[in-house]
Enzyme design. Structure first.
Site, PDB file in Angstrom:
ATOM      1  N   HIS A   1      15.737   4.612 -13.711  1.00 47.80           N
ATOM      2  CA  HIS A   1      16.006   3.261 -13.198  1.00 47.80           C
ATOM      3  C   HIS A   1      16.353   2.291 -14.328  1.00 47.80           C
ATOM      4  O   HIS A   1      15.947   2.469 -15.475  1.00 47.80           O
ATOM      5  CB  HIS A   1      14.864   2.732 -12.306  1.00 47.80           C
ATOM      6  CG  HIS A   1      13.607   2.302 -12.970  1.00 47.80           C
ATOM      7  ND1 HIS A   1      12.386   2.328 -12.329  1.00 47.80           N
ATOM      8  CD2 HIS A   1      13.337   1.815 -14.208  1.00 47.80           C
ATOM      9  CE1 HIS A   1      11.446   1.873 -13.134  1.00 47.80           C
ATOM     10  NE2 HIS A   1      11.995   1.558 -14.288  1.00 47.80           N
TER      11      HIS A   1
ATOM     12  N   ASP B   1      13.525  -8.435 -13.779  1.00 44.23           N
ATOM     13  CA  ASP B   1      12.791  -8.129 -12.546  1.00 44.23           C
ATOM     14  C   ASP B   1      11.397  -8.743 -12.565  1.00 44.23           C
ATOM     15  O   ASP B   1      10.948  -9.275 -13.587  1.00 44.23           O
ATOM     16  CB  ASP B   1      12.715  -6.606 -12.335  1.00 44.23           C
ATOM     17  CG  ASP B   1      12.365  -5.846 -13.611  1.00 44.23           C
ATOM     18  OD1 ASP B   1      11.824  -6.459 -14.543  1.00 44.23           O
ATOM     19  OD2 ASP B   1      12.628  -4.636 -13.679  1.00 44.23           O
TER      20      ASP B   1
ATOM     21  N   ASN C   1      12.502   7.727 -14.271  1.00 47.98           N
ATOM     22  CA  ASN C   1      13.327   8.284 -13.197  1.00 47.98           C
ATOM     23  C   ASN C   1      14.776   7.804 -13.309  1.00 47.98           C
ATOM     24  O   ASN C   1      15.562   7.969 -12.394  1.00 47.98           O
ATOM     25  CB  ASN C   1      12.743   7.908 -11.819  1.00 47.98           C
ATOM     26  CG  ASN C   1      12.712   6.400 -11.598  1.00 47.98           C
ATOM     27  OD1 ASN C   1      13.155   5.618 -12.441  1.00 47.98           O
ATOM     28  ND2 ASN C   1      12.192   5.973 -10.466  1.00 47.98           N
TER      29      ASN C   1
ATOM     30  N   GLU D   1      16.050   1.542  -8.459  1.00 47.14           N
ATOM     31  CA  GLU D   1      15.538   2.909  -8.399  1.00 47.14           C
ATOM     32  C   GLU D   1      16.649   3.882  -8.001  1.00 47.14           C
ATOM     33  O   GLU D   1      17.717   3.447  -7.551  1.00 47.14           O
ATOM     34  CB  GLU D   1      14.401   2.965  -7.358  1.00 47.14           C
ATOM     35  CG  GLU D   1      13.249   1.992  -7.619  1.00 47.14           C
ATOM     36  CD  GLU D   1      12.329   2.433  -8.770  1.00 47.14           C
ATOM     37  OE1 GLU D   1      12.749   3.224  -9.626  1.00 47.14           O
ATOM     38  OE2 GLU D   1      11.171   1.968  -8.795  1.00 47.14           O
TER      39      GLU D   1
HETATM   40  C1  GLP Z   1       9.710  -0.945 -15.999  1.00 47.79           C
HETATM   41  C2  GLP Z   1      10.721  -2.125 -15.904  1.00 47.79           C
HETATM   42  C3  GLP Z   1      12.026  -1.782 -16.563  1.00 47.79           C
HETATM   43  C4  GLP Z   1      11.718  -1.043 -17.863  1.00 47.79           C
HETATM   44  C5  GLP Z   1      11.185   0.316 -17.545  1.00 47.79           C
HETATM   45  C6  GLP Z   1      10.670   1.103 -18.750  1.00 47.79           C
HETATM   46  O1  GLP Z   1       9.111  -0.613 -14.803  1.00 47.79           O
HETATM   47  N1  GLP Z   1      10.967  -2.599 -14.589  1.00 47.79           N
HETATM   48  O2  GLP Z   1      12.795  -2.950 -16.764  1.00 47.79           O
HETATM   49  O3  GLP Z   1      12.882  -0.903 -18.618  1.00 47.79           O
HETATM   50  O4  GLP Z   1      10.257   0.283 -16.471  1.00 47.79           O
HETATM   51  O5  GLP Z   1       9.388   0.750 -19.133  1.00 47.79           O
HETATM   52  P1  GLP Z   1       8.705   1.248 -20.473  1.00 47.79           P
HETATM   53  O6  GLP Z   1       9.436   0.556 -21.585  1.00 47.79           O
HETATM   54  O7  GLP Z   1       7.287   0.812 -20.391  1.00 47.79           O
HETATM   55  O8  GLP Z   1       8.877   2.722 -20.530  1.00 47.79           O
END
Ligand code: GLP
Length: 239
Positions: free
Chosen positions: A134, A67, A132, A139
């Site tokens: 995702h 993403d 959440n 989402e």
């Molecule tokens: C982000 C990314 C995801 C990631 C997730 C967890 O917003 N878009 O691809 O896996 O949220 O992030 P973190 O590893 O900082 O908890």
């Protein structure tokens, strides 16, 4: 689904980087799906270490990131391209021409999925999970049949990711994300999770009903998923 509960974040990252190392040794032309966020940082650091020791090379691989924020330029330090450059690409022998981000395909995001297919599909997708539930920026309530597309970030995601920005207002409202169907087409998925704050959502994703309310729950239906998490993230498993 194979599940490994490790002592701590270091061990989670070690197991994940060992799996990727084995793949790259066997298949130097592998297609990798990459994720961002705080979770894969140590994993990328380990891969850099293995490259420096000449254990692996990234010369012939191709990468597709999950993403990217829509309104940030690639040089913005909060863009995921910048993140990948800073934490991995600038430190290894990858050809940047072989690194792909969905925003590069604006507005024809279908071509992102086409490009993945053209190269033979993703061999291994690295995934994290949002608080959440995702995956990538799919989402809650995203369709399981979704493909790469523009989305509006959930309020919870904007608030959670605000820690990387000046303030909540500076977090982009829109992003482009690989679709859930696109992610599910990867031949293998490694889901890495650490920390107590993910324990409830991880439990729901792995053991709750498969529902669009928790996008990561779809992974229960994938044939080749390895989940690697630390004890803190697995603390709800016993209850
Ligand atoms: C982000 C990314 C995801 C990631 C997730 C967890 O917003 N878009 O691809 O896996 O949220 O992030 P973190 O590893 O900082 O908890």
């Amino acid at each position: 689904m194979e599940i490994y509960i490790e002592k701590n974040y270091n061990d989670v990252s070690k197991r994940a980087s060992d799996i990727i190392t084995t793949l790259l040794k066997k298949r130097p032309t592998a297609i990798l799906g990459l994720s961002t966020g705080s979770t894969p940082l140590k994993l990328y650091n380990n891969l850099v270490g293995k490259f420096k020791k000449k254990e692996i090379s990234f010369k012939k691989i191709k990468t597709f990131n999950l993403d990217e924020y829509l309104s940030l330029s690639p040089t913005d330090e909060n863009s995921y391209r910048y993140f990948m450059w800073k934490n991995l690409f600038s430190k290894i022998d990858i050809d940047v021409k072989n690194t792909f981000f969905p925003t590069d395909f604006k507005p024809n995001y279908k071509n992102y999925d086409k490009k993945i297919k053209l190269f033979g599909g993703i061999d291994l997708q690295i995934l994290g999970i949002g608080r959440n539930g995702h995956i990538a920026f799919n989402e809650p309530n995203a369709k399981f049949s979704s493909r790469t597309r523009e989305i509006f970030l959930a309020k919870t995601t904007i608030e959670y990711n605000a820690r990387f920005f000046k303030d909540t207002e500076s977090v982009p409202k829109k992003a482009v994300t690989m679709g859930i169907k696109t992610i599910m087409e990867a031949r293998q998925i490694i889901l890495i999770i650490n920390g107590e704050n993910k324990s409830k959502i991880v439990y729901d994703a792995l053991f709750g009903s498969v529902s669009t309310k928790v996008p990561a729950s779809i992974l229960q239906r994938h044939k080749n998923v390895i989940v690697i998490l630390d004890k803190m993230a697995a603390q709800d498993f016993k209850k």
